[in-house]
Write a protein that holds these residues in place. Structure first.
Motif: not given
Lengths: 321, 321
Positions: B68, B101, B105, B111, B113
């Motif tokens: 990620g 985000k 993405e 993904p 964070t």
């Protein structure tokens, strides 16, 4: 048989409180026994075991239904080993290490989790009290000393050597009153029952006006924190000055805790907090002065709600995991 | 294909730093691009997407191997929604909410964070820097402002409204310097680069002796925090008085953080900490005066170790979960 009950034990220097609770933290039964501190406190752990076994029999509660026992204790707790030492009001000296976990587990056949009493009371207020089961709660307890329990992300903060949550030793007045810890200006010296009395004596000495509090001090009559708060509520000027100073320090400490932890609430408990809204309101005024904007609007200053039950409820909470 | 790589992004007002790391936090590739803040910062997110995609191509790294992306950003971060606003050095106003985000993405297929930059740098130092991957670490970064990241039980403390870790707004001097937050006496006003200069000016005004620092101030020459520290190292009396005051406030704040959190270490980073051991040592002296016994012996005051890499490493750490 489904496990659906918790046992909470709140070990204190005068009494040991017990409760049986649902998994959701509802107290179903509670009782207490006197703490027998004779013979180096060697009766305490056996008394706890006997009392639990006896009451489970009495209530015809199958041990299979018990998720576990949680216990809050004074002194220095080693949570991993399950030992306690240096609990002076139990006559457990620093050298007299008590294997609390192994003995209670052997004696009851149930798993035990222990933590220190202020942490456990904080956990109780967080779970079922003023904390409303929020993930981030700060608890300050004002008694003979000042203790605390800090919960962040749903867990107690213990720190590397177990000193997490010792809000009583935050410095609120550099070069202030000497603390039992050796430092100067710890919150405990201003906001505990003895701290309030210390401030009352100092303020009385420097005050020349008319005041019932001053008269008591000058007469050498006993002054307690309760007397100070009662006189303040009755309008005594000097007593109000003392309460304002106590509230200043508690507001300052609460704000600094909140400026770095931003809990949902700072919950004030313990004997001194019996002064209630009269004290909370003044703490909040000072808190708002020292908290920065985001914290001022998102962190609330609250009074504890569980009273003496915070200990057994928080202890039961420990046993949930 | 096993997922074994992390991407860390450190978004700043001047450059955007990127790194590809192993799951253990070893940097394997790093690069950076200039931050294009034109047109309300609308190019920033597309630039991040393009740069990641381009470099994965360049290094022939299959996206299937990426666990990620983690990113640290200035401004107000909504971690759940993955949005950022009020990052003024990016031209992202409070109203101009960026769907960071969802865009990243969608643009990378990976993904994301996000968290604020000080928290992320703290996480980097905790994981791979001076924090030695301990469960409890406090990070203070001294730059234009003072920020921080607090890790307890292995997790960042965000608090109820995301203000957790804002150590720059701890009050260290009631009625002290006015802060941009509206309060008086915040740590940021004494220990940031601008705070150091503010103290230098005030001290110079009150000092009548000989001092190169005083001469600079009196001449109206530019004084930076680096100049103050360099003069102090050269033995200038007044500059040393300023450094002592900065160290006093940092020691006081570090001790009060530690008295309630008892971290393994308080890690000091950011531009001002380039003064190194010269500053750390004096912070530690003050820390020891204000920390209570258990904390004094168990919590260490350390210098940050990762420098500019703290951001990308901490960001990568975010992506681990």
């Amino acid at each position: 048989m489904a496990k659906d009950k918790l046992i909470g034990v709140d070990l204190g220097g005068t009494t040991i409180k017990f409760a049986i609770l649902t998994a959701e933290g509802e107290i179903q039964q509670k009782w207490s026994v006197k703490t027998n501190v004779l013979e180096d406190g060697s009766h305490i752990v056996p008394d706890i075991i006997d009392s639990i076994n006896h009451h489970l029999d009495l209530y015809q509660l199958d041990k299979e239904r018990i998720i576990g026992i949680g216990m809050g204790t004074p002194g220095t707790v080693n949570r991993e080993n399950g030992t306690v030492s240096g609990a002076f009001n139990l006559n457990w000296s620093a050298e007299n290490v008590q294997n609390v976990k192994s003995q209670i587990e052997a004696g009851t056949g149930l798993p035990l989790t222990i933590d220190n009493d202020a942490n456990v009371a904080g956990l109780g207020e967080q779970w079922r009290g003023a904390g409303n089961n929020a993930q981030d709660v700060a608890f300050i307890t004002l008694g003979t000393g000042v203790g605390g329990g800090l919960i962040a992300n749903g867990d107690l903060i213990h720190g590397v050597a177990g000193a997490g949550g010792e809000v009583g030793h935050m410095i609120v007045e550099p070069n202030g009153y000497l603390c039992t810890c050796g430092n100067h200006g710890c919150l405990e010296q201003y906001a505990s029952a003895t701290g309030v009395v210390h401030l009352a004596h100092d303020f009385a000495e420097q005050y020349a006006g008319k005041s019932q509090l001053k008269a008591l001090v000058d007469n050498g009559d006993e002054v307690t924190s309760k007397i100070v708060f009662d006189l303040a509520k009755d309008g005594d000027f000097l007593a109000n000055e003392v309460v304002n100073k106590v509230a200043y320090y508690l507001g300052f400490a609460s704000a600094n805790i909140s400026n770095i932890l931003n809990p949902s609430s700072v919950v004030i408990g313990g004997g001194v907090s019996a002064a209630g809204e009269f004290l909370r309101n003044r703490i909040e005024e000072n808190f708002k002065q020292f908290a920065f904007a985001t914290v001022r609007t998102s962190t609330k200053v609250k009074l504890a709600e569980l009273g003496n039950d915070a200990g057994v409820i928080g202890a039961a909470s420990l046993a949930r995991n």
